[in-house]
Design a protein around this motif. Structure first.
Motif, PDB file in Angstrom:
ATOM      1  N   ALA A  65       0.849  -1.197   0.000  1.00 15.22           N
ATOM      2  CA  ALA A  65       0.000   0.000   0.000  1.00 15.22           C
ATOM      3  C   ALA A  65       0.884   1.247   0.000  1.00 15.22           C
ATOM      4  O   ALA A  65       2.072   1.197   0.337  1.00 15.22           O
ATOM      5  N   GLU A  66       0.287   2.392  -0.381  1.00 12.26           N
ATOM      6  CA  GLU A  66       1.016   3.661  -0.370  1.00 12.26           C
ATOM      7  C   GLU A  66       1.427   4.015   1.057  1.00 12.26           C
ATOM      8  O   GLU A  66       0.749   3.668   2.012  1.00 12.26           O
ATOM      9  N   GLN A  67       2.542   4.751   1.168  1.00 16.02           N
ATOM     10  CA  GLN A  67       3.083   5.083   2.483  1.00 16.02           C
ATOM     11  C   GLN A  67       2.076   5.841   3.343  1.00 16.02           C
ATOM     12  O   GLN A  67       1.941   5.550   4.531  1.00 16.02           O
ATOM     13  N   GLY A  68       1.356   6.792   2.769  1.00 11.05           N
ATOM     14  CA  GLY A  68       0.371   7.553   3.535  1.00 11.05           C
ATOM     15  C   GLY A  68      -0.725   6.658   4.085  1.00 11.05           C
ATOM     16  O   GLY A  68      -1.164   6.805   5.233  1.00 11.05           O
ATOM     17  N   VAL A  84      -0.397   3.453   4.714  1.00  9.65           N
ATOM     18  CA  VAL A  84       0.229   2.614   5.741  1.00  9.65           C
ATOM     19  C   VAL A  84       0.328   3.368   7.069  1.00  9.65           C
ATOM     20  O   VAL A  84       0.017   2.820   8.129  1.00  9.65           O
ATOM     21  N   VAL A  85       0.718   4.637   7.015  1.00 14.95           N
ATOM     22  CA  VAL A  85       0.813   5.450   8.236  1.00 14.95           C
ATOM     23  C   VAL A  85      -0.563   5.572   8.882  1.00 14.95           C
ATOM     24  O   VAL A  85      -0.720   5.366  10.093  1.00 14.95           O
ATOM     25  N   LEU A  86      -1.576   5.895   8.077  1.00 18.81           N
ATOM     26  CA  LEU A  86      -2.929   6.030   8.618  1.00 18.81           C
ATOM     27  C   LEU A  86      -3.447   4.724   9.198  1.00 18.81           C
ATOM     28  O   LEU A  86      -4.070   4.709  10.264  1.00 18.81           O
ATOM     29  N   LEU A  87      -3.199   3.621   8.506  1.00 20.80           N
ATOM     30  CA  LEU A  87      -3.609   2.313   9.030  1.00 20.80           C
ATOM     31  C   LEU A  87      -2.894   1.986  10.335  1.00 20.80           C
ATOM     32  O   LEU A  87      -3.507   1.445  11.263  1.00 20.80           O
ATOM     33  N   SER A  88      -1.618   2.283  10.413  1.00 22.54           N
ATOM     34  CA  SER A  88      -0.855   2.020  11.632  1.00 22.54           C
ATOM     35  C   SER A  88      -1.437   2.788  12.807  1.00 22.54           C
ATOM     36  O   SER A  88      -1.624   2.237  13.901  1.00 22.54           O
ATOM     37  N   ILE A  89      -1.739   4.061  12.592  1.00 23.48           N
ATOM     38  CA  ILE A  89      -2.338   4.890  13.652  1.00 23.48           C
ATOM     39  C   ILE A  89      -3.740   4.381  13.982  1.00 23.48           C
ATOM     40  O   ILE A  89      -4.126   4.306  15.155  1.00 23.48           O
ATOM     41  N   ALA A  90      -4.498   3.999  12.950  1.00 22.29           N
ATOM     42  CA  ALA A  90      -5.856   3.489  13.182  1.00 22.29           C
ATOM     43  C   ALA A  90      -5.831   2.223  14.032  1.00 22.29           C
ATOM     44  O   ALA A  90      -6.685   2.036  14.908  1.00 22.29           O
ATOM     45  N   ILE A  91      -4.860   1.358  13.803  1.00 18.43           N
ATOM     46  CA  ILE A  91      -4.751   0.145  14.611  1.00 18.43           C
ATOM     47  C   ILE A  91      -4.437   0.508  16.060  1.00 18.43           C
ATOM     48  O   ILE A  91      -5.018  -0.055  16.995  1.00 18.43           O
ATOM     49  N   GLY A  92      -3.530   1.464  16.268  1.00 16.78           N
ATOM     50  CA  GLY A  92      -3.239   1.925  17.630  1.00 16.78           C
ATOM     51  C   GLY A  92      -4.479   2.495  18.305  1.00 16.78           C
ATOM     52  O   GLY A  92      -4.765   2.205  19.465  1.00 16.78           O
ATOM     53  N   LEU A  93      -5.236   3.305  17.562  1.00 12.91           N
ATOM     54  CA  LEU A  93      -6.468   3.881  18.115  1.00 12.91           C
ATOM     55  C   LEU A  93      -7.508   2.808  18.394  1.00 12.91           C
ATOM     56  O   LEU A  93      -8.213   2.850  19.411  1.00 12.91           O
ATOM     57  N   PHE A  94      -7.627   1.827  17.492  1.00  7.21           N
ATOM     58  CA  PHE A  94      -8.579   0.741  17.713  1.00  7.21           C
ATOM     59  C   PHE A  94      -8.241  -0.032  18.981  1.00  7.21           C
ATOM     60  O   PHE A  94      -9.148  -0.459  19.709  1.00  7.21           O
ATOM     61  N   MET A  95      -6.960  -0.205  19.252  1.00  2.87           N
ATOM     62  CA  MET A  95      -6.572  -0.906  20.480  1.00  2.87           C
ATOM     63  C   MET A  95      -7.035  -0.134  21.714  1.00  2.87           C
ATOM     64  O   MET A  95      -7.530  -0.720  22.675  1.00  2.87           O
ATOM     65  N   ILE A  96      -6.912   1.193  21.683  1.00  4.61           N
ATOM     66  CA  ILE A  96      -7.368   2.010  22.807  1.00  4.61           C
ATOM     67  C   ILE A  96      -8.889   1.950  22.916  1.00  4.61           C
ATOM     68  O   ILE A  96      -9.448   1.846  24.014  1.00  4.61           O
ATOM     69  N   VAL A  97      -9.570   1.980  21.781  1.00  3.47           N
ATOM     70  CA  VAL A  97     -11.033   1.856  21.794  1.00  3.47           C
ATOM     71  C   VAL A  97     -11.431   0.498  22.368  1.00  3.47           C
ATOM     72  O   VAL A  97     -12.386   0.396  23.140  1.00  3.47           O
ATOM     73  N   SER A  98     -10.680  -0.545  22.030  1.00  6.74           N
ATOM     74  CA  SER A  98     -11.005  -1.865  22.573  1.00  6.74           C
ATOM     75  C   SER A  98     -10.797  -1.909  24.088  1.00  6.74           C
ATOM     76  O   SER A  98     -11.567  -2.559  24.804  1.00  6.74           O
ATOM     77  N   VAL A  99      -9.793  -1.200  24.588  1.00  4.03           N
ATOM     78  CA  VAL A  99      -9.607  -1.100  26.043  1.00  4.03           C
ATOM     79  C   VAL A  99     -10.792  -0.357  26.662  1.00  4.03           C
ATOM     80  O   VAL A  99     -11.328  -0.769  27.698  1.00  4.03           O
ATOM     81  N   LEU A 100     -11.216   0.724  26.010  1.00  2.13           N
ATOM     82  CA  LEU A 100     -12.359   1.484  26.518  1.00  2.13           C
ATOM     83  C   LEU A 100     -13.626   0.628  26.537  1.00  2.13           C
ATOM     84  O   LEU A 100     -14.376   0.634  27.517  1.00  2.13           O
ATOM     85  N   VAL A 101     -13.884  -0.117  25.471  1.00  3.48           N
ATOM     86  CA  VAL A 101     -15.057  -0.997  25.428  1.00  3.48           C
ATOM     87  C   VAL A 101     -14.969  -2.041  26.544  1.00  3.48           C
ATOM     88  O   VAL A 101     -15.958  -2.313  27.238  1.00  3.48           O
ATOM     89  N   VAL A 154      -5.008  -6.085   3.630  1.00  6.53           N
ATOM     90  CA  VAL A 154      -3.562  -6.079   3.896  1.00  6.53           C
ATOM     91  C   VAL A 154      -3.305  -5.977   5.389  1.00  6.53           C
ATOM     92  O   VAL A 154      -2.486  -6.694   5.936  1.00  6.53           O
ATOM     93  N   SER A 155      -4.054  -5.118   6.110  1.00  9.57           N
ATOM     94  CA  SER A 155      -3.826  -4.944   7.543  1.00  9.57           C
ATOM     95  C   SER A 155      -4.212  -6.192   8.313  1.00  9.57           C
ATOM     96  O   SER A 155      -3.570  -6.548   9.285  1.00  9.57           O
ATOM     97  N   SER A 156      -5.237  -6.930   7.870  1.00 11.13           N
ATOM     98  CA  SER A 156      -5.626  -8.150   8.587  1.00 11.13           C
ATOM     99  C   SER A 156      -4.606  -9.259   8.362  1.00 11.13           C
ATOM    100  O   SER A 156      -4.367 -10.052   9.253  1.00 11.13           O
ATOM    101  N   ARG A 157      -3.993  -9.313   7.184  1.00 14.05           N
ATOM    102  CA  ARG A 157      -2.954 -10.309   6.929  1.00 14.05           C
ATOM    103  C   ARG A 157      -1.676  -9.988   7.692  1.00 14.05           C
ATOM    104  O   ARG A 157      -0.920 -10.866   8.053  1.00 14.05           O
ATOM    105  N   SER A 158      -1.416  -8.706   7.912  1.00  4.83           N
ATOM    106  CA  SER A 158      -0.153  -8.269   8.507  1.00  4.83           C
ATOM    107  C   SER A 158      -0.185  -8.263  10.022  1.00  4.83           C
ATOM    108  O   SER A 158       0.849  -8.165  10.650  1.00  4.83           O
TER     109      SER A 158
END
Length: 143
Positions: free
Chosen positions: A41-44, A46-63, A136-140
């Protein structure tokens, strides 16, 4: 001593967000970036997906913590706050008397909520187009 920002979300108790929460999001993003960048995927993206995964982890802690809080309230406890921290989070509550079943259900409600989130995420990846950023993010993802 600096106080953590406090969020209010509907009927939930106050949510204290420590500065360490941002560190957690950034650390997870940095750890996910190499695996996601191998997906082509394009670098931009990838960066957004990486941050989104970090945010999703925090949301999962909140849930997870919100499930503890809601269940504790259902059994008559007073919930002081939910805290999101560098190490995840916790729910601070007080109960004068809680039946053993209530205590067990408060403990199990957080992991149950995470199981529901995992099922929803697995369903979302099944709907993803092959080669898309979601696929791609689910495979990685580690695990």
């Amino acid at each position: 001593m600096m106080r953590s920002p406090t969020l209010r979300l509907g009927a939930l108790p106050p949510i204290r967000v420590s500065p360490g929460t941002l560190v957690t999001v950034l650390l997870l993003a940095v750890l996910m970036y190499p695996a996601l960048s191998r997906g082509g995927a394009e670098q931009g993206v990838v960066v957004l997906l990486s941050i989104a995964i970090g945010l999703f982890m925090i949301v999962s802690v909140l849930v997870h913590e919100a499930a503890h809080a809601v269940t504790a309230r259902a059994f008559g406890a007073t919930v002081d706050h939910i805290a999101l921290t560098l190490w995840g989070g916790h729910t601070q509550y007080r109960a004068r008397q809680m039946p053993a079943l209530g205590s067990v259900l408060v403990s199990l409600s957080g992991p149950f909520a995470n199981g529901v989130l995992a099922a929803l995420a697995a369903g979302a990846t099944q709907l993803a187009e092959p080669g898309s950023s979601l696929a791609v993010s689910s495979r990685s993802a580690p695990g």
